[in-house]
Design an enzyme around this catalytic site. Structure first.
Site, PDB file in Angstrom:
ATOM      1  N   HIS A  19     -34.165 -68.728 -42.027  1.00 11.58           N
ATOM      2  CA  HIS A  19     -35.358 -69.261 -42.698  1.00 11.58           C
ATOM      3  C   HIS A  19     -35.201 -69.181 -44.216  1.00 11.58           C
ATOM      4  CE1 HIS A  19     -37.801 -67.974 -38.928  1.00 11.58           C
ATOM      5  NE2 HIS A  19     -37.750 -69.284 -38.939  1.00 11.58           N
ATOM      6  N   LYS A  43     -49.648 -67.951 -28.493  1.00 12.36           N
ATOM      7  CA  LYS A  43     -48.428 -67.152 -28.470  1.00 12.36           C
ATOM      8  C   LYS A  43     -48.804 -65.697 -28.682  1.00 12.36           C
ATOM      9  CE  LYS A  43     -44.989 -70.409 -30.278  1.00 12.36           C
ATOM     10  NZ  LYS A  43     -44.012 -70.627 -31.351  1.00 12.36           N
ATOM     11  N   ARG A  92     -30.867 -76.578 -36.338  1.00 12.67           N
ATOM     12  CA  ARG A  92     -29.659 -75.802 -36.017  1.00 12.67           C
ATOM     13  C   ARG A  92     -28.760 -76.639 -35.121  1.00 12.67           C
ATOM     14  NH1 ARG A  92     -33.481 -70.936 -34.377  1.00 12.67           N
ATOM     15  NH2 ARG A  92     -34.273 -72.791 -33.344  1.00 12.67           N
ATOM     16  N   SER A 130     -35.836 -66.454 -34.492  1.00  7.45           N
ATOM     17  CA  SER A 130     -36.730 -65.292 -34.434  1.00  7.45           C
ATOM     18  C   SER A 130     -36.781 -64.756 -33.002  1.00  7.45           C
ATOM     19  CB  SER A 130     -38.139 -65.682 -34.864  1.00  7.45           C
ATOM     20  OG  SER A 130     -38.125 -66.180 -36.167  1.00  7.45           O
TER      21      SER A 130
END
Ligand code: PNS
Length: 174
Positions: A19, A43, A92, A130
């Site tokens: 990040h 979440k 990514r 993460s």
């Protein structure tokens, strides 16, 4: 000249070195990059939104060029609220692409004037997320170099507490 403002949204639970790398690249594209943390009750985060804001502040400092905010509701509405014309997302592997494409196209449909740009972090962070960092930390693995050191320490402390709570729950049942 008008200031170019970008929004860098995410969960950042917690902020990783990937990040940070994206953030520094985004800084080259915009005068101000607002880090935007989604408030999502669905979440179950490891860190609360205010903890995440404080941790990111600790890492990036009190730089007016990188304010850290939380938001709820539509991302494009928050982008308009802060005057952002760019949404920055890190890409990514190919596996990220489909989800990111859907979000970018949906956001474009909602607000055509806001452009999503994808940035690639350094190769060494291409596998860092993460989610995986938390998983490794929870299982006692070393995440040094994957997150800033101050965050690694908070992570180790938090997953240690989680383990203690789990153990006391098991004990309470026996
Ligand atoms: O780091 P994450 O969890 O992949 O970030 C996802 C985020 C926060 C960018 C995304 O969930 C989001 O923008 N949520 C806000 C709700 C929204 O605007 N939805 C409609 C457009 S896809």
């Amino acid at each position: 000249m008008t200031e170019r403002i970008a929004l860098y949204p995410g969960s950042f639970d917690p902020l990783t070195n990937g990040h940070l790398d994206i953030l520094s690249r985004a800084r080259r594209l915009a005068d101000r990059v607002v880090v935007a943390i989604l408030e999502n009750d669905a979440k179950t985060p490891l860190f609360t939104v205010s903890e995440r804001i404080a941790m990111i502040h600790e890492i990036v400092g009190d730089d007016p060029a990188t304010p850290v905010r939380s938001f709820s509701g539509l991302l494009v509405d928050f982008a308009k609220e802060v005057g952002a014309t760019l949404i920055v997302r890190g890409l990514r592997a190919v596996s990220d692409y489909e989800y990111e494409l859907q979000m970018a196209l949906m956001n474009r449909r909602l607000t055509p004037s806001i452009e999503t740009v994808f940035l690639m972090a350094k190769e060494e962070y291409s596998y860092v997320s993460s989610r995986l960092v938390k998983e490794v930390a929870r299982l006692g693995g070393d995440v040094t170099g994957l997150v800033p050191e101050a965050i690694r320490l908070r992570l180790v402390e938090r997953v240690g507490k989680e383990l203690l709570v789990e153990k006391s729950k098991v004990k309470g049942r026996t």
